[in-house]
Scaffold this active site. Sequence first.
Site, PDB file in Angstrom:
ATOM      1  N   HIS A  17       0.816  -1.222   0.000  1.00 42.66           N
ATOM      2  CA  HIS A  17       0.000   0.000   0.000  1.00 42.66           C
ATOM      3  C   HIS A  17       0.846   1.267   0.000  1.00 42.66           C
ATOM      4  O   HIS A  17       0.336   2.347  -0.277  1.00 42.66           O
ATOM      5  CB  HIS A  17      -0.932   0.004   1.224  1.00 42.66           C
ATOM      6  CG  HIS A  17      -2.036  -1.001   1.109  1.00 42.66           C
ATOM      7  ND1 HIS A  17      -3.324  -0.666   0.770  1.00 42.66           N
ATOM      8  CD2 HIS A  17      -2.042  -2.349   1.257  1.00 42.66           C
ATOM      9  CE1 HIS A  17      -4.081  -1.756   0.730  1.00 42.66           C
ATOM     10  NE2 HIS A  17      -3.320  -2.795   1.029  1.00 42.66           N
TER      11      HIS A  17
ATOM     12  N   ASP B 218       3.448   9.463  -0.770  1.00 44.96           N
ATOM     13  CA  ASP B 218       2.262   8.686  -0.403  1.00 44.96           C
ATOM     14  C   ASP B 218       2.037   7.595  -1.442  1.00 44.96           C
ATOM     15  O   ASP B 218       2.171   7.856  -2.641  1.00 44.96           O
ATOM     16  CB  ASP B 218       1.029   9.611  -0.392  1.00 44.96           C
ATOM     17  CG  ASP B 218       0.061   9.271   0.727  1.00 44.96           C
ATOM     18  OD1 ASP B 218      -0.039   8.079   1.074  1.00 44.96           O
ATOM     19  OD2 ASP B 218      -0.593  10.195   1.243  1.00 44.96           O
TER      20      ASP B 218
HETATM   21  C1  GDG Z   1      -2.147   3.797   3.217  1.00 45.05           C
HETATM   22  C2  GDG Z   1      -1.106   4.466   2.303  1.00 45.05           C
HETATM   23  C3  GDG Z   1      -2.764   4.389   0.438  1.00 45.05           C
HETATM   24  C4  GDG Z   1      -8.613   9.774   7.796  1.00 45.05           C
HETATM   25  N1  GDG Z   1      -9.016  10.447   8.888  1.00 45.05           N
HETATM   26  C5  GDG Z   1     -10.225   9.970   9.226  1.00 45.05           C
HETATM   27  C6  GDG Z   1     -10.561   8.949   8.318  1.00 45.05           C
HETATM   28  N2  GDG Z   1      -9.560   8.857   7.453  1.00 45.05           N
HETATM   29  C7  GDG Z   1      -9.562   7.921   6.312  1.00 45.05           C
HETATM   30  C8  GDG Z   1      -9.562   8.662   4.987  1.00 45.05           C
HETATM   31  C9  GDG Z   1      -9.023   7.593   4.047  1.00 45.05           C
HETATM   32  C10 GDG Z   1      -8.062   6.812   4.962  1.00 45.05           C
HETATM   33  O1  GDG Z   1      -8.414   7.121   6.318  1.00 45.05           O
HETATM   34  C11 GDG Z   1      -6.627   7.259   4.748  1.00 45.05           C
HETATM   35  O2  GDG Z   1      -6.186   6.719   3.548  1.00 45.05           O
HETATM   36  P1  GDG Z   1      -4.956   7.349   2.750  1.00 45.05           P
HETATM   37  O3  GDG Z   1      -4.862   6.654   1.461  1.00 45.05           O
HETATM   38  O4  GDG Z   1      -5.175   8.814   2.572  1.00 45.05           O
HETATM   39  O5  GDG Z   1      -3.668   7.186   3.669  1.00 45.05           O
HETATM   40  P2  GDG Z   1      -3.031   6.031   4.667  1.00 45.05           P
HETATM   41  O6  GDG Z   1      -3.833   5.864   5.878  1.00 45.05           O
HETATM   42  O7  GDG Z   1      -1.627   6.472   4.871  1.00 45.05           O
HETATM   43  O8  GDG Z   1      -3.093   4.681   3.823  1.00 45.05           O
HETATM   44  C12 GDG Z   1      -1.813   5.281   1.215  1.00 45.05           C
HETATM   45  C13 GDG Z   1      -3.690   3.615   1.375  1.00 45.05           C
HETATM   46  O9  GDG Z   1      -2.944   2.915   2.361  1.00 45.05           O
HETATM   47  C14 GDG Z   1      -4.557   2.619   0.614  1.00 45.05           C
HETATM   48  O10 GDG Z   1      -3.784   1.752  -0.149  1.00 45.05           O
HETATM   49  O11 GDG Z   1      -3.546   5.201  -0.437  1.00 45.05           O
HETATM   50  O12 GDG Z   1      -0.867   5.855   0.342  1.00 45.05           O
HETATM   51  O13 GDG Z   1      -0.231   5.295   3.049  1.00 45.05           O
HETATM   52  O14 GDG Z   1     -10.025   6.715   3.637  1.00 45.05           O
HETATM   53  O15 GDG Z   1     -10.860   9.122   4.688  1.00 45.05           O
HETATM   54  N3  GDG Z   1     -11.736   8.268   8.363  1.00 45.05           N
HETATM   55  C15 GDG Z   1     -12.616   8.597   9.363  1.00 45.05           C
HETATM   56  N4  GDG Z   1     -12.339   9.572  10.280  1.00 45.05           N
HETATM   57  C16 GDG Z   1     -11.168  10.292  10.255  1.00 45.05           C
HETATM   58  O16 GDG Z   1     -10.969  11.188  11.088  1.00 45.05           O
HETATM   59  N5  GDG Z   1     -13.793   7.953   9.430  1.00 45.05           N
END
Ligand code: GDG
Length: 465
Positions: A158, A365
């Site tokens: 990821h 990222d």
């Molecule tokens: C890893 C990789 C890759 C965030 N704050 C809250 C919340 N979130 C949710 C977001 C989003 C998820 O968490 C975060 O996903 P990201 O992709 O932005 O980043 P990582 O957590 O670092 O994820 C990344 C991912 O895996 C998938 O393969 O894209 O690059 O680092 O869905 O909305 N959700 C809630 N409350 C929050 O305060 N409910």
Amino acid sequence: MSRLVVVSNRVATPTETKGSAGGLAVGVFGALKETGGVWFGWSGDVVTETVANQGPKLEQDGAVTFATVGLPKKDYDQYYRGFSNAELWPVFHYRNDLAIYDRDEYAGYRRVNSWLAHKLIKLLEPDDIIWVHDYHLIPFAEALRSAGVTNRIGFFLHIPFPSPQILLNIPPHEELVRSLCCYNVVGFQTEGDEFAFHDYIRRHAHGTVSGSRVEAFGRSLQTGVYHIGVFPDEIAEQAERGEARQDVMDLKQSLEGRKLIMSVDRLDYSKGLVERFRAFEHFLEKSPEWRGNVTLVQIAPPTRSDVETYQQIRQNLEYEAGRINGRYSGLDYTPIRYLNQRYDRWKLMSLFRESQVGLVTPLRDGMNLVAKEYVAAQNPDDPGVLVLSQFAGAAGEMSGAVMVNPHDIVGTSDALARALAMPLAERKERYKTNMAALRKYDLGAWRDRFLTDLRGTKLRQAKKK
Ligand code: GDG
């Protein structure tokens, strides 16, 4: 069709896999429901050794079994807090300066992988296909193979795969890549990540790469690029429904007609929050007409707060937010609302829809799902503008975003000015372009393409005794 077994560091709870929670858990659970299967991993609990050895705890939801184990404190420290999050995470995000390598932690990382693999073996059936997720579990297939498991095993990373020059900083880099070669399919977020892996294989593992076929360390495997996505319609629906709810209306009222810039990230140094705050500060400095007229809402729920670098980033951000607010606040105006807590998913999606700009500026990222969620949540008749870092995997798809280099504070500040002033016709055009990409690479396509490739690989021959 053969059963699916998903292995990830953390297992979603049955409730998290239901629609309202959304995201990855729902996507993966969808695949599990179709074929029946098992979702296996750490429960998130730190327990005594006796309790850990009693696991896995099984919970049934239709044809899907959730199988979880607790981790003893020492394993948690070495495998999770140590090697995974204080060494692999920073180096894979090009932050060798923050990495701490410790041989004992690395040994613990391998030990826990092997222990977990043996816990899973008892639940496996001969033609199950096994899908392992992320950097915590790189040696998982190797442990299964050494125990004689011949099932198809795939791995999806990821986070970014760093270029060899960066990867070489991890002392046991070769063992890690050798472990990856025990999978049938290794999937990456972007072409750049796959290229970096192939580059390592050619230059440092004396292996060969032919298209997506890799031969190295006496193993043969397939690699692929699988852009992870979201379910855009589900997000649009959540965002629209939330608009009429009290919390969102209260926020709207409290903005008193000011424009809203939204950012949502786990509190992590890879997300570029400090640089983002400084870019916003620069924007206010250079554009006095916007002072009092635009608010940045930064939602940043804390994660991994027992890893030291995460405590530092938290302190830095509190300092920066306080400093900038001290400089530009008025009696009825706070430029940055910095919220250190987790919000319900529907609330985030509705706030995205209410805002004029989505500011997503990680320094590095794997993909960044927030960027995709931001676009999916917009009102097609009056869409906000995505300002996106060129270092997010999503930048390769979202050509309708205003692209920035997050290290360039002035450039990001200029992009904010441009986004806030963008005419409706251009916003609609950019939204259309981004939505087309979202639909092409949605979460279902990611999952189905990976599983089709994994099912298409040959079964491993059991080792002759
Ligand atoms: C890893 C990789 C890759 C965030 N704050 C809250 C919340 N979130 C949710 C977001 C989003 C998820 O968490 C975060 O996903 P990201 O992709 O932005 O980043 P990582 O957590 O670092 O994820 C990344 C991912 O895996 C998938 O393969 O894209 O690059 O680092 O869905 O909305 N959700 C809630 N409350 C929050 O305060 N409910």
